[in-house]
Each structure stands twice: as structure tokens, then as C-alpha cells.
Design an enzyme around this catalytic site. Structure first.
Site, PDB file in Angstrom:
ATOM      1  N   GLU A 192      44.148  12.360  11.484  1.00 41.56           N
ATOM      2  CA  GLU A 192      42.863  12.739  10.901  1.00 41.56           C
ATOM      3  C   GLU A 192      42.089  11.451  10.673  1.00 41.56           C
ATOM      4  O   GLU A 192      42.507  10.601   9.891  1.00 41.56           O
ATOM      5  CB  GLU A 192      43.067  13.479   9.576  1.00 41.56           C
ATOM      6  CG  GLU A 192      43.705  14.834   9.734  1.00 41.56           C
ATOM      7  CD  GLU A 192      43.910  15.558   8.404  1.00 41.56           C
ATOM      8  OE1 GLU A 192      43.679  14.951   7.324  1.00 41.56           O
ATOM      9  OE2 GLU A 192      44.309  16.726   8.448  1.00 41.56           O
ATOM     10  N   GLN A 242      25.836  11.099   8.738  1.00 37.49           N
ATOM     11  CA  GLN A 242      25.516  10.861  10.139  1.00 37.49           C
ATOM     12  C   GLN A 242      26.661  10.094  10.788  1.00 37.49           C
ATOM     13  O   GLN A 242      27.241   9.203  10.172  1.00 37.49           O
ATOM     14  CB  GLN A 242      24.213  10.042  10.248  1.00 37.49           C
ATOM     15  CG  GLN A 242      23.724   9.787  11.651  1.00 37.49           C
ATOM     16  CD  GLN A 242      22.358   9.100  11.654  1.00 37.49           C
ATOM     17  OE1 GLN A 242      21.461   9.473  10.907  1.00 37.49           O
ATOM     18  NE2 GLN A 242      22.213   8.106  12.510  1.00 37.49           N
ATOM     19  N   HIS A 288      23.415  -6.907  10.850  1.00 31.33           N
ATOM     20  CA  HIS A 288      22.366  -5.960  10.470  1.00 31.33           C
ATOM     21  C   HIS A 288      22.557  -5.429   9.056  1.00 31.33           C
ATOM     22  O   HIS A 288      23.680  -5.302   8.575  1.00 31.33           O
ATOM     23  CB  HIS A 288      22.370  -4.752  11.423  1.00 31.33           C
ATOM     24  CG  HIS A 288      22.246  -5.130  12.864  1.00 31.33           C
ATOM     25  ND1 HIS A 288      22.889  -4.433  13.869  1.00 31.33           N
ATOM     26  CD2 HIS A 288      21.558  -6.121  13.480  1.00 31.33           C
ATOM     27  CE1 HIS A 288      22.593  -4.979  15.034  1.00 31.33           C
ATOM     28  NE2 HIS A 288      21.795  -6.003  14.825  1.00 31.33           N
ATOM     29  N   LYS A 293      29.209   2.399   5.190  1.00 32.49           N
ATOM     30  CA  LYS A 293      29.644   2.631   6.566  1.00 32.49           C
ATOM     31  C   LYS A 293      31.167   2.691   6.629  1.00 32.49           C
ATOM     32  O   LYS A 293      31.851   1.894   5.980  1.00 32.49           O
ATOM     33  CB  LYS A 293      29.179   1.491   7.486  1.00 32.49           C
ATOM     34  CG  LYS A 293      27.684   1.381   7.617  1.00 32.49           C
ATOM     35  CD  LYS A 293      27.289   0.206   8.500  1.00 32.49           C
ATOM     36  CE  LYS A 293      25.777   0.106   8.578  1.00 32.49           C
ATOM     37  NZ  LYS A 293      25.335  -1.084   9.298  1.00 32.49           N
ATOM     38  N   HIS A 345      26.215  -6.311   8.496  1.00 25.80           N
ATOM     39  CA  HIS A 345      27.357  -5.912   9.308  1.00 25.80           C
ATOM     40  C   HIS A 345      27.113  -6.275  10.768  1.00 25.80           C
ATOM     41  O   HIS A 345      25.984  -6.212  11.257  1.00 25.80           O
ATOM     42  CB  HIS A 345      27.558  -4.393   9.186  1.00 25.80           C
ATOM     43  CG  HIS A 345      28.558  -3.851  10.140  1.00 25.80           C
ATOM     44  ND1 HIS A 345      28.203  -3.125  11.263  1.00 25.80           N
ATOM     45  CD2 HIS A 345      29.906  -3.947  10.154  1.00 25.80           C
ATOM     46  CE1 HIS A 345      29.304  -2.797  11.918  1.00 25.80           C
ATOM     47  NE2 HIS A 345      30.344  -3.277  11.278  1.00 25.80           N
ATOM     48  N   TYR A 393      31.001   5.014  13.907  1.00 26.94           N
ATOM     49  CA  TYR A 393      30.875   4.820  12.466  1.00 26.94           C
ATOM     50  C   TYR A 393      30.127   5.968  11.806  1.00 26.94           C
ATOM     51  O   TYR A 393      29.257   6.596  12.388  1.00 26.94           O
ATOM     52  CB  TYR A 393      30.236   3.479  12.128  1.00 26.94           C
ATOM     53  CG  TYR A 393      28.880   3.183  12.717  1.00 26.94           C
ATOM     54  CD1 TYR A 393      27.742   3.175  11.929  1.00 26.94           C
ATOM     55  CD2 TYR A 393      28.735   2.859  14.067  1.00 26.94           C
ATOM     56  CE1 TYR A 393      26.507   2.864  12.452  1.00 26.94           C
ATOM     57  CE2 TYR A 393      27.503   2.547  14.602  1.00 26.94           C
ATOM     58  CZ  TYR A 393      26.383   2.558  13.785  1.00 26.94           C
ATOM     59  OH  TYR A 393      25.157   2.263  14.312  1.00 26.94           O
ATOM     60  N   ASP A 420      18.329  -9.445  17.860  1.00 24.32           N
ATOM     61  CA  ASP A 420      19.373 -10.268  17.251  1.00 24.32           C
ATOM     62  C   ASP A 420      19.210 -11.750  17.560  1.00 24.32           C
ATOM     63  O   ASP A 420      19.747 -12.598  16.843  1.00 24.32           O
ATOM     64  CB  ASP A 420      20.763  -9.785  17.673  1.00 24.32           C
ATOM     65  CG  ASP A 420      21.153  -8.480  16.981  1.00 24.32           C
ATOM     66  OD1 ASP A 420      20.473  -8.094  16.007  1.00 24.32           O
ATOM     67  OD2 ASP A 420      22.122  -7.841  17.424  1.00 24.32           O
TER      68      ASP A 420
END
Length: 192
Positions: free
Chosen positions: A33, A51, A66, A75, A122, A135, A177
Site C-alpha cells: 500500500e 492531488q 521549487h 508533499k 524541493h 507525488y 530553473d
């Protein structure tokens, strides 16, 4: 008995957590899981994920660092194919570890997940020939709310483990970036 192995406060940074789900394997393969709200809450990890996102990247791609400015997200990140070096930088106002970073290798093989609280920058570097990265987040994506720090800012000092055959000059970065803020510019924007 918990189905999760949880390592808290990774790198001495409060809130950064590595989660390892229990894997059930036999001669057919395995089952696990990847997320069970009850198991997470039993471990004191209370998050409302809204999401799921997924990306694919090739070796030498670096995405980050970011963060979201006004709509920060918690996250839960993992890799389902390949391997990445995943990094979080503490940007929480008043944190004792503000500006400190921690990194962990995430791979399809080790099945580790990295839980990153709100107000961290991140990013990740792809170490394998190809990687698929998944994620969960606790807020919806707001395209006009993005912030970024330079991946190689000396004041942050992330020690990226470049994959074999890849140097800093070979990294593949998005146009955004390539022009992310320096840590000093970020501090100035916050009046620090």
C-alpha cells in the site's frame, strides 16, 4: 502493529520524514500500500492530500529547487521507476534549521517515500537512465505561485551526487530553473 517504518526529523530537520511501507513479496512479485490514510494517522502523520502528480525524466535532469509562495503544499514523493536524489531545503519562517537541506536517494527498488512539509524548497536529480517520479500534494497547483532557488547556490550547498558520466555542465535544466533566485535574493525578498 504499523505497516510503516517511519524515520522522523531527517538530517535533524523537524518534519522531514522518510516513510517505508511494508512490502509483501512472493514468487509472483510484491504488493504494498503506497498510501493508507489510517496508517499515516496512526503514525501521527495527518495530511489531506488533494492531488497526485507524476513526471518522467532522463538521466542528468535536475528539477528544482521549487516552492510555492502563497499556497504552500505538503508533499509525499516516491519513485516508481529508476532512481533520483531528492532534496528538501527548509524555508519555514522561524525554523531553527532555516536554509538547511537534506537529501535522500529514492528508487523503485528501495520503495522509500519522502514526506516534505509546507514551506520547503524541493528538487531532485535523476541518477538512473530514466526515472518516473510520483507525488501527492495537499493543495492544488497554482501556476502563478511558483518560486525557485538555484540548484547550486553556494549558500545552501546541496551536495548533489552526479550520476556516472554526468558533470554539473551536463545537467539538463528547464529554462525557469536556469534563472531561479539565489538564496541571498530570496532572503532579501522576505526582508531578511
Amino acid at each position: 502493529m504499523s505497516k510503516l517504518t517511519v524515520t522522523r526529523n531527517c538530517g535533524g530537520i523537524e518534519g522531514l520524514t522518510i516513510v517505508e511501507p511494508k512490502v509483501f513479496g512472493d514468487n509472483r512479485g510484491y504488493f504494498m500500500e503506497t498510501y493508507n490514510k489510517n496508517d499515516f494517522e496512526e503514525e501521527g502523520l495527518h495530511y489531506d492530500f488533494v492531488q497526485d502528480n507524476q513526471s518522467a525524466s532522463k538521466k542528468g535532469v535536475l528539477r528544482g529547487l521549487h516552492f510555492q509562495i502563497n499556497f504552500p503544499q505538503d508533499k509525499l514523493v516516491r519513485v516508481i521507476n529508476g532512481e533520483v536524489f531528492d532534496v528538501a531545503v527548509d524555508l519555514r519562517d522561524g525554523s531553527k534549521t532555516f536554509g538547511k537541506w537534506f537529501g535522500v536517494k529514492l528508487s523503485a527498488e528501495n520503495k522509500k517515500q519522502f514526506l516534505i512539509p509546507k514551506n520547503f524548497a524541493h528538487g531532485f536529480l535523476v541518477l538512473s537512465d530514466y526515472a518516473e517520479f510520483c507525488y501527492k500534494v495537499t493543495d492544488f497547483y497554482h501556476p502563478n505561485d511558483e518560486g525557485g532557488l538555484m540548484w547550486n547556490d553556494p549558500d545552501i550547498g546541496v551536495e548533489w551526487p552526479f550520476p556516472e558520466g554526468v558533470t554539473a555542465n551536463d545537467l539538463i535544466l528547464s529554462e525557469k530553473d536556469k534563472v531561479n533566485s539565489s538564496y541571498k535574493e530570496f532572503l532579501k525578498s522576505k526582508g531578511m
